[in-house]
Design an enzyme around this catalytic site. Structure first.
Site, PDB file in Angstrom:
ATOM      1  N   ASP A 128      -1.632  -7.612   6.857  1.00 38.54           N
ATOM      2  CA  ASP A 128      -2.865  -7.062   6.889  1.00 38.54           C
ATOM      3  C   ASP A 128      -3.014  -7.758   5.645  1.00 38.54           C
ATOM      4  OD1 ASP A 128      -1.345  -5.633   5.365  1.00 38.54           O
ATOM      5  OD2 ASP A 128      -3.576  -4.131   5.744  1.00 38.54           O
ATOM      6  N   GLY A 168       0.923  -1.171  -0.268  1.00 39.41           N
ATOM      7  CA  GLY A 168       0.002  -0.056   0.130  1.00 39.41           C
ATOM      8  C   GLY A 168       0.747   1.105  -0.259  1.00 39.41           C
ATOM      9  N   GLU A 176       5.353  -5.808   8.111  1.00 45.85           N
ATOM     10  CA  GLU A 176       4.877  -5.275   8.166  1.00 45.85           C
ATOM     11  C   GLU A 176       5.073  -4.255   9.599  1.00 45.85           C
ATOM     12  OE1 GLU A 176       1.733  -6.244   5.356  1.00 45.85           O
ATOM     13  OE2 GLU A 176       3.072  -6.857   6.939  1.00 45.85           O
ATOM     14  N   GLY A 233       0.596  -5.463   0.818  1.00 50.98           N
ATOM     15  CA  GLY A 233      -1.439  -4.563  -0.380  1.00 50.98           C
ATOM     16  C   GLY A 233      -0.608  -5.580  -1.504  1.00 50.98           C
TER      17      GLY A 233
END
Length: 358
Positions: free
Chosen positions: A148, A68, A140, A117
């Site tokens: 995630d 992301g 992360e 992502g």
């Protein structure tokens, strides 16, 4: 190819539809606009009988997608109230769920760097291609965040404790280890990727795979399984680190040092997320859990500090708060899993806050 938005190229060629992430200077990092564009294209193609296969690729030579757009998240958390990031994650996680249950072959070309992502838009697909250039990671915890995009679901399914190892350390893995961990399906040499993608325009996916898939090069994790499984099976991060330091293998000690540089809070929440993901069942329930955790991270100090240190200022010296494992209480960890009420992601129905057995 046609471009409905210049950050995602959308088009069809023969029997195949194509999504090309097109921000090569940013290593194709995902924006909210890109996520919406991909989701709309997938919805359209699902109803189009002329489209038999969907193919995901990344523009440029460096990789599919670095994750992301964390610059945007940093700005939102530092100067806003986090609502922009929460809205992005809501649509991104819904896209991940759509990809996972897509009724047509979804071919993800995971060439080069695939992180965060980028894993979410590829590793949930039904046909996942890696090459000798693939570098896959969920990094992360290094920015004070938690895996995630369904990453805790995928990693919870990896053999033994390999998923726990990858989630906590954020290390990059290549093609062989991606297949071992269940993050990829087939190996195609990068030199023949273009021919493989071209063939998808004129033939079924299985036939194209039979033409281009080759034996995958051996990875590294299989030889480390003994200490990874024994050390990362511990119930707490503190015990994992202690087992690594006591094991004797040089790589185990190096891994302990890697963990000690990460956000203590992120590590503890990540371990709890993975253990809970194993009991939650389907991907949709895990994505709901991840959405709660991600939203909670927006109000915690380590996410904005981690992005500052690793990406903005690049001093590589984050000041985590709390700074030690001992200061992160069970209550602190539990707070990340607090239900969101009306703000829940709502993918799995009204009773989705309850854990279920496998």
């Amino acid at each position: 190819m046609t471009a409905t938005d210049d950050s995602v190229l959308v088009g069809t060629e023969g029997r195949a539809a194509h999504l090309t992430l097109n921000r090569p200077k940013a290593l194709n990092a995902l924006t909210h606009t890109m996520v919406r564009c991909m989701d709309e294209a997938l919805k359209t193609w699902e109803r189009d009988p002329a489209v038999e296969t969907v193919v995901l690729t990344g523009a440029g030579e460096r990789g599919l997608c670095a994750g992301g757009d964390i610059h945007a998240i940093h700005h939102d958390v530092r100067d806003g109230d986090g609502t922009v990031s929460a809205a992005f994650w809501r649509d991104e996680y819904r896209l991940n769920a759509r990809i996972a249950c897509y009724p047509k072959p979804y071919v993800a070309v995971m060439d080069g760097i695939v992180m965060g992502g980028g894993v979410g838009v590829s590793a949930h697909g039904s046909v996942r291609i890696v090459t000798e250039r693939s570098k896959i990671a969920m990094p992360e915890t290094g920015i004070g965040f938690v895996p995630d995009v369904g990453g805790t679901y995928l990693l919870a399914l990896a053999p033994g404790e390999l998923g726990t190892y990858l989630a906590l350390t954020g290390v990059r893995i290549g093609a062989g280890d991606a297949l071992l961990c269940g993050l990829a399906d087939h190996y195609v040499p990068s030199a023949t990727l273009r021919l493989f993608v071209d063939d998808l325009a004129t033939m079924p996916v299985r036939k194209a795979l039979n033409r281009h898939v080759r034996p995958v090069p051996e990875g590294e994790l299989a030889t480390r399984r003994e200490w990874i499984d024994s050390c990362f099976a511990a119930d707490t991060v503190e015990e994992i680190v202690q087992r690594l330091l006591s094991h004797g293998a040089p790589a185990a000690k190096e891994t302990a040092e890697t963990l000690l540089a990460k956000s203590p809070t992120a590590l503890k929440v990540t371990l709890a997320s993975l253990r809970r993901a194993r009991r939650l069942g389907p991907l949709e329930r895990v994505l709901e859990q991840e959405y709660r955790v991600s939203c909670a991270a927006l109000t915690a100090p380590d996410l904005v500090e981690g992005i500052r240190a690793q990406v903005i200022d690049k001093d590589r010296n984050p000041r985590w708060s709390p700074a030690t494992f001992a200061e992160v209480t069970d209550a602190d960890v539990e707070s990340f899993f607090t239900p969101l009420g009306e703000r829940e992601l709502g993918l799995a129905g009204p009773d989705s806050t309850e854990e279920v057995a496998w």
